[in-house]
Write a protein that holds these residues in place. Structure first.
Motif, PDB file in Angstrom:
ATOM      1  N   VAL A  40      34.315  40.604  21.767  1.00  0.00           N
ATOM      2  CA  VAL A  40      33.284  39.589  20.883  1.00  0.00           C
ATOM      3  C   VAL A  40      34.240  38.362  20.388  1.00  0.00           C
ATOM      4  O   VAL A  40      33.687  37.377  20.305  1.00  0.00           O
ATOM      5  CB  VAL A  40      33.036  40.515  19.811  1.00  0.00           C
ATOM      6  CG1 VAL A  40      32.445  39.767  18.605  1.00  0.00           C
ATOM      7  CG2 VAL A  40      31.935  41.673  20.216  1.00  0.00           C
ATOM      8  N   LYS A  41      35.662  38.836  20.084  1.00  0.00           N
ATOM      9  CA  LYS A  41      36.162  37.713  19.875  1.00  0.00           C
ATOM     10  C   LYS A  41      36.650  36.559  20.802  1.00  0.00           C
ATOM     11  O   LYS A  41      36.468  35.392  20.767  1.00  0.00           O
ATOM     12  CB  LYS A  41      37.948  38.224  19.315  1.00  0.00           C
ATOM     13  CG  LYS A  41      37.868  38.872  18.077  1.00  0.00           C
ATOM     14  CD  LYS A  41      38.028  37.928  16.859  1.00  0.00           C
ATOM     15  CE  LYS A  41      39.660  37.353  16.825  1.00  0.00           C
ATOM     16  NZ  LYS A  41      39.879  36.620  15.741  1.00  0.00           N
ATOM     17  N   ARG A  42      36.605  37.087  22.088  1.00  0.00           N
ATOM     18  CA  ARG A  42      36.787  36.220  23.268  1.00  0.00           C
ATOM     19  C   ARG A  42      35.626  35.183  23.334  1.00  0.00           C
ATOM     20  O   ARG A  42      35.588  33.951  23.450  1.00  0.00           O
ATOM     21  CB  ARG A  42      36.924  36.948  24.570  1.00  0.00           C
ATOM     22  CG  ARG A  42      37.034  35.727  25.629  1.00  0.00           C
ATOM     23  CD  ARG A  42      37.060  36.532  27.027  1.00  0.00           C
ATOM     24  NE  ARG A  42      35.719  37.397  27.351  1.00  0.00           N
ATOM     25  CZ  ARG A  42      35.596  38.413  28.161  1.00  0.00           C
ATOM     26  NH1 ARG A  42      36.636  39.233  28.384  1.00  0.00           N
ATOM     27  NH2 ARG A  42      34.668  38.990  28.238  1.00  0.00           N
ATOM     28  N   ALA A  43      34.189  35.950  22.918  1.00  0.00           N
ATOM     29  CA  ALA A  43      32.940  35.179  23.035  1.00  0.00           C
ATOM     30  C   ALA A  43      32.774  34.154  21.990  1.00  0.00           C
ATOM     31  O   ALA A  43      32.221  33.173  22.099  1.00  0.00           O
ATOM     32  CB  ALA A  43      31.760  36.056  23.126  1.00  0.00           C
ATOM     33  N   THR A  49      40.640  31.324  15.636  1.00  0.00           N
ATOM     34  CA  THR A  49      40.586  30.679  14.218  1.00  0.00           C
ATOM     35  C   THR A  49      40.921  31.689  13.125  1.00  0.00           C
ATOM     36  O   THR A  49      41.428  31.659  12.238  1.00  0.00           O
ATOM     37  CB  THR A  49      39.359  29.961  14.112  1.00  0.00           C
ATOM     38  OG1 THR A  49      39.221  28.989  15.051  1.00  0.00           O
ATOM     39  CG2 THR A  49      39.238  29.260  12.750  1.00  0.00           C
ATOM     40  N   PHE A  50      39.963  32.885  13.313  1.00  0.00           N
ATOM     41  CA  PHE A  50      40.228  34.054  12.046  1.00  0.00           C
ATOM     42  C   PHE A  50      41.185  34.954  12.662  1.00  0.00           C
ATOM     43  O   PHE A  50      41.032  35.856  13.300  1.00  0.00           O
ATOM     44  CB  PHE A  50      38.738  34.421  12.032  1.00  0.00           C
ATOM     45  CG  PHE A  50      37.768  33.663  11.904  1.00  0.00           C
ATOM     46  CD1 PHE A  50      37.481  33.065  10.403  1.00  0.00           C
ATOM     47  CD2 PHE A  50      36.920  33.243  12.699  1.00  0.00           C
ATOM     48  CE1 PHE A  50      36.569  32.436  10.044  1.00  0.00           C
ATOM     49  CE2 PHE A  50      35.673  32.248  12.359  1.00  0.00           C
ATOM     50  CZ  PHE A  50      35.548  31.735  11.217  1.00  0.00           C
ATOM     51  N   ARG A  51      42.319  34.757  12.307  1.00  0.00           N
ATOM     52  CA  ARG A  51      43.544  35.576  12.355  1.00  0.00           C
ATOM     53  C   ARG A  51      44.583  36.042  11.449  1.00  0.00           C
ATOM     54  O   ARG A  51      45.345  36.484  11.584  1.00  0.00           O
ATOM     55  CB  ARG A  51      44.461  34.754  13.433  1.00  0.00           C
ATOM     56  CG  ARG A  51      45.053  33.398  12.983  1.00  0.00           C
ATOM     57  CD  ARG A  51      45.727  32.520  14.195  1.00  0.00           C
ATOM     58  NE  ARG A  51      46.281  31.177  13.511  1.00  0.00           N
ATOM     59  CZ  ARG A  51      45.196  30.229  13.341  1.00  0.00           C
ATOM     60  NH1 ARG A  51      44.188  29.986  13.922  1.00  0.00           N
ATOM     61  NH2 ARG A  51      45.754  29.255  12.980  1.00  0.00           N
ATOM     62  N   THR A  52      44.027  35.657  10.109  1.00  0.00           N
ATOM     63  CA  THR A  52      44.829  36.077   9.153  1.00  0.00           C
ATOM     64  C   THR A  52      44.663  37.638   8.714  1.00  0.00           C
ATOM     65  O   THR A  52      43.963  38.159   9.229  1.00  0.00           O
ATOM     66  CB  THR A  52      44.434  35.087   7.626  1.00  0.00           C
ATOM     67  OG1 THR A  52      43.009  35.527   7.484  1.00  0.00           O
ATOM     68  CG2 THR A  52      44.817  33.900   7.815  1.00  0.00           C
ATOM     69  N   PRO A  58      41.825  37.788  21.234  1.00  0.00           N
ATOM     70  CA  PRO A  58      40.601  37.871  22.075  1.00  0.00           C
ATOM     71  C   PRO A  58      40.854  38.527  23.333  1.00  0.00           C
ATOM     72  O   PRO A  58      42.164  38.339  23.806  1.00  0.00           O
ATOM     73  CB  PRO A  58      40.160  36.393  22.038  1.00  0.00           C
ATOM     74  CG  PRO A  58      40.930  35.710  21.019  1.00  0.00           C
ATOM     75  CD  PRO A  58      42.023  36.606  20.872  1.00  0.00           C
ATOM     76  N   ALA A  59      40.079  39.153  23.969  1.00  0.00           N
ATOM     77  CA  ALA A  59      40.449  39.829  25.239  1.00  0.00           C
ATOM     78  C   ALA A  59      40.645  38.734  26.385  1.00  0.00           C
ATOM     79  O   ALA A  59      40.151  37.664  26.015  1.00  0.00           O
ATOM     80  CB  ALA A  59      39.198  40.630  25.731  1.00  0.00           C
TER      81      ALA A  59
END
Length: 61
Positions: A40-43, A49-52, A58-59
């Protein structure tokens, strides 16, 4: 510490409040859903961006 006293009486964790930032915590939190979450992160967040807090990479393609 208090977490050692409480741990036997709880199940799960909240990444928003956890102080253990080891990558293994992601597996503890998401279990078998972590692979799907990475897809889902890859898509939807390929630039991560949301990494805190607890970053989920992402895959790979």
């Amino acid at each position: 510490m208090w977490d050692a006293e409480v741990a036997p009486h709880t199940d799960g964790l909240s990444l928003s409040f956890d102080t253990d930032t080891r990558p293994e915590c992601l597996h503890d939190a998401f279990g078998t859903n972590l692979a799907r979450l990475r897809q889902v992160k890859r898509a939807y967040d390929p630039d991560n961006t949301f990494r805190t807090n607890f970053p989920i990479q992402p895959a790979d393609l």
